[in-house]
Design an enzyme around this catalytic site. Structure first.
Site, PDB file in Angstrom:
ATOM      1  N   HIS A 269       0.840  -1.202   0.000  1.00 46.53           N
ATOM      2  CA  HIS A 269       0.000   0.000   0.000  1.00 46.53           C
ATOM      3  C   HIS A 269       0.869   1.244   0.000  1.00 46.53           C
ATOM      4  O   HIS A 269       2.047   1.182   0.358  1.00 46.53           O
ATOM      5  CB  HIS A 269      -0.900   0.037   1.251  1.00 46.53           C
ATOM      6  CG  HIS A 269      -0.099   0.218   2.503  1.00 46.53           C
ATOM      7  ND1 HIS A 269       0.590  -0.812   3.105  1.00 46.53           N
ATOM      8  CD2 HIS A 269       0.170   1.323   3.257  1.00 46.53           C
ATOM      9  CE1 HIS A 269       1.231  -0.363   4.157  1.00 46.53           C
ATOM     10  NE2 HIS A 269       1.001   0.943   4.277  1.00 46.53           N
ATOM     11  N   ASP A 271       0.689   5.008   1.894  1.00 47.25           N
ATOM     12  CA  ASP A 271      -0.066   5.625   2.995  1.00 47.25           C
ATOM     13  C   ASP A 271      -0.867   6.814   2.458  1.00 47.25           C
ATOM     14  O   ASP A 271      -0.301   7.682   1.799  1.00 47.25           O
ATOM     15  CB  ASP A 271       0.890   6.102   4.096  1.00 47.25           C
ATOM     16  CG  ASP A 271       1.580   4.939   4.784  1.00 47.25           C
ATOM     17  OD1 ASP A 271       1.048   3.810   4.738  1.00 47.25           O
ATOM     18  OD2 ASP A 271       2.649   5.152   5.382  1.00 47.25           O
ATOM     19  N   HIS A 326       4.757   0.051   0.003  1.00 51.37           N
ATOM     20  CA  HIS A 326       5.475  -0.699   1.027  1.00 51.37           C
ATOM     21  C   HIS A 326       4.535  -1.715   1.672  1.00 51.37           C
ATOM     22  O   HIS A 326       3.323  -1.697   1.410  1.00 51.37           O
ATOM     23  CB  HIS A 326       6.095   0.249   2.069  1.00 51.37           C
ATOM     24  CG  HIS A 326       5.122   1.151   2.754  1.00 51.37           C
ATOM     25  ND1 HIS A 326       4.577   2.270   2.156  1.00 51.37           N
ATOM     26  CD2 HIS A 326       4.574   1.116   3.998  1.00 51.37           C
ATOM     27  CE1 HIS A 326       3.762   2.871   2.992  1.00 51.37           C
ATOM     28  NE2 HIS A 326       3.733   2.185   4.122  1.00 51.37           N
ATOM     29  N   ARG A 336       6.079  -9.110  16.284  1.00 51.40           N
ATOM     30  CA  ARG A 336       6.664  -7.797  16.008  1.00 51.40           C
ATOM     31  C   ARG A 336       5.644  -6.718  16.327  1.00 51.40           C
ATOM     32  O   ARG A 336       4.434  -6.933  16.186  1.00 51.40           O
ATOM     33  CB  ARG A 336       7.052  -7.734  14.533  1.00 51.40           C
ATOM     34  CG  ARG A 336       7.549  -6.385  14.068  1.00 51.40           C
ATOM     35  CD  ARG A 336       8.097  -6.471  12.649  1.00 51.40           C
ATOM     36  NE  ARG A 336       8.536  -5.166  12.227  1.00 51.40           N
ATOM     37  CZ  ARG A 336       7.818  -4.344  11.455  1.00 51.40           C
ATOM     38  NH1 ARG A 336       6.630  -4.712  11.007  1.00 51.40           N
ATOM     39  NH2 ARG A 336       8.294  -3.165  11.134  1.00 51.40           N
TER      40      ARG A 336
END
Ligand SMILES: C=C1C[C@]23C[C@H]1CC[C@H]2[C@]1(C)CCC[C@@](C)(C(=O)O)[C@H]1[C@@H]3C(=O)O
Ligand SMILES: O=C(O)CCC(=O)C(=O)O
Ligand SMILES: [Fe+2]
Length: 409
Positions: A269, A271, A326, A336
């Site tokens: 995607h 941002d 990204h 994580r």
């Protein structure tokens, strides 16, 4: 062509379905509709159990082969920009402006140091996220995201999408900037969000995030000064534009995954925000950026924040600075966490590039952040082409491929 095939929530009346016990390779077990109003949905609980217990991941979590992970991956070469030096000396600003200009004209990612964020505060914000996501589902569900809004707790976005579910839990909330003209900081709306959604026991966590968001606001406005200088507009232009902004803070938790190569923590995607400041937890990498057709990782480094340009800044710079594709991958052995601060303008502020002495054709129409937010929360799942699809959607009559024109929303 706008892809809306996996968007299940079209109008705020959630068409909600998540898999109950279906696992990859067992296609005979049907999806079970989930009661969107339940406080402790059986199905949501089942999904969390699956995360921990199954050898295979449920089919809706499987991403297409094209998005799968290559076996080896190189690190992205990102400049490390000293924001403190930029604010305090002309030479520091000149160096920082040159670094961001180069990074933003190619992939739009860089790292910042000298940002002034107290390491103890950053650690408290990461630890707070770890504590929150360890809570029983019923407690987290008290902050359940309401349809059509960005605020709240979400598990795999399973209330919104039917396929390509992200392997993550998120907690998101709004941070309204405190305009400098208003005087000293006195806002407590992040604290208020935590106590009203989750209860008074969450006041301390709310205070941690209130402080963290204010530190992110300061850092992002400093970065805006550098971006303004780098585009020949001076230090104040973008800083002023975002001074009274309404940003989004999101805590991401990526659990361990039995089949990490078949899914993604966050799918590819760009941002929609103007700028994103990402804090990655400890040693566990996961962020990857697509540059020249290859995925490159951006590894966490102590004391550094990762910054990337978003669609709103791409529009504000009339395409000069790129919002880059990204994603986040997950791991078999390691969970994580990451904290994303999405800088955004005041909701009703018109996003339009500044007048230029050498006018270039406008690449995007005027819009407001409220409109773009609404588009991503109600009509279109953010991906590589959000801004183009949004521009098309704003100009409906000449846009035959919008979700509306396809009759899907
Ligand atoms: C406007 C927004 C859309 C998203 C939430 C806010 C800020 C960033 C966006 C998002 C995180 C980008 C990645 C894809 C997304 C769908 C996600 O996986 O979380 C996006 C957000 C969203 O719509 O929830
Ligand atoms: O968790 C990460 O590393 C990236 C998450 C991301 O890109 C996002 O939340 O927009
Ligand atoms: Fe992102």
């Amino acid at each position: 062509m706008v892809d809306v095939s996996n968007f299940v929530e079209a109008n705020g009346n959630a068409a909600v379905s998540i898999p109950a016990m279906e696992v990859a390779g067992s296609p005979h077990v049907p999806f079970v509709p989930r009661d969107a109003n339940a406080t402790d949905s059986k199905n949501a609980k089942d999904v969390l159990d699956l995360w921990r217990q199954q050898k295979q991941i449920p089919a809706p979590f499987i991403w297409p082969h094209a998005d799968a992970r290559p076996s080896s991956i190189l690190e992205l070469d990102v400049p490390v920009v000293d924001i403190g030096a930029a604010l305090h000396s002309a030479a520091g600003m000149a160096r920082a402006a040159a670094q961001v200009a180069e990074a933003c004209a190619s992939h739009g990612f860089f790292q910042v140091t000298g940002h002034g964020v107290d390491p103890a505060l950053a650690q408290a914000a990461l630890d707070g996220a770890a504590d929150f996501f360890r809570l029983p589902l019923a407690t987290k569900q008290r902050a359940r995201r309401s349809p059509g809004t960005v605020k709240g707790y979400a598990s795999a976005h399973a209330d919104r999408f039917a396929a390509k579910l992200p392997w993550k839990e998120t907690l998101s909330f709004i941070h309204n900037h405190v305009h400098e003209d208003v005087g000293a900081r006195a806002s407590s709306h992040v604290v208020d969000y935590f106590t009203s959604a989750l209860g008074d026991d969450f006041m301390h966590l709310g205070e941690v995030y209130q402080e963290y968001c204010e530190a992110m606001e300061d850092a992002s406005l400093a970065i805006m000064e550098v971006l303004g200088v780098s585009l020949g507009l001076g230090r104040g232009y973008y800083r002023d534009f975002f001074a009274d902004g309404s940003s989004i803070m999101r805590c991401n938790y990526y659990p361990r995954c039995p089949e990490p190569d078949r899914t993604l923590g966050t799918g590819p995607h760009c941002d929609p925000s103007a700028l994103t400041i990402l804090l990655q937890d400890g040693e566990v990498d996961g962020l990857q950026v697509l540059v020249d057709g290859a995925w490159r990782s951006v590894r966490p480094k102590p004391g550094e924040l990762v910054v990337n340009i978003g669609d709103t800044f791409m529009a504000l710079s009339n395409g000069r600075y790129k919002s880059c594709l990204h994603r986040a991958v997950v791991h078999r052995e390691k969970e994580r966490r990451s904290l994303a601060y999405f800088l955004a303008p005041r909701e009703d502020r018109v996003v339009r590039p500044p007048p230029s002495p050498a006018p270039a054709p406008r690449l995007y129409p005027d819009f407001t952040w409220a409109e773009l937010m609404r588009f991503t929360q109600r009509h279109y799942r953010a991906d590589a082409r959000t801004l183009d699809a949004f521009a098309c959607w704003l100009d409906l009559p000449s846009c035959p491929t919008t979700p509306q024109a396809q009759g899907t929303v």
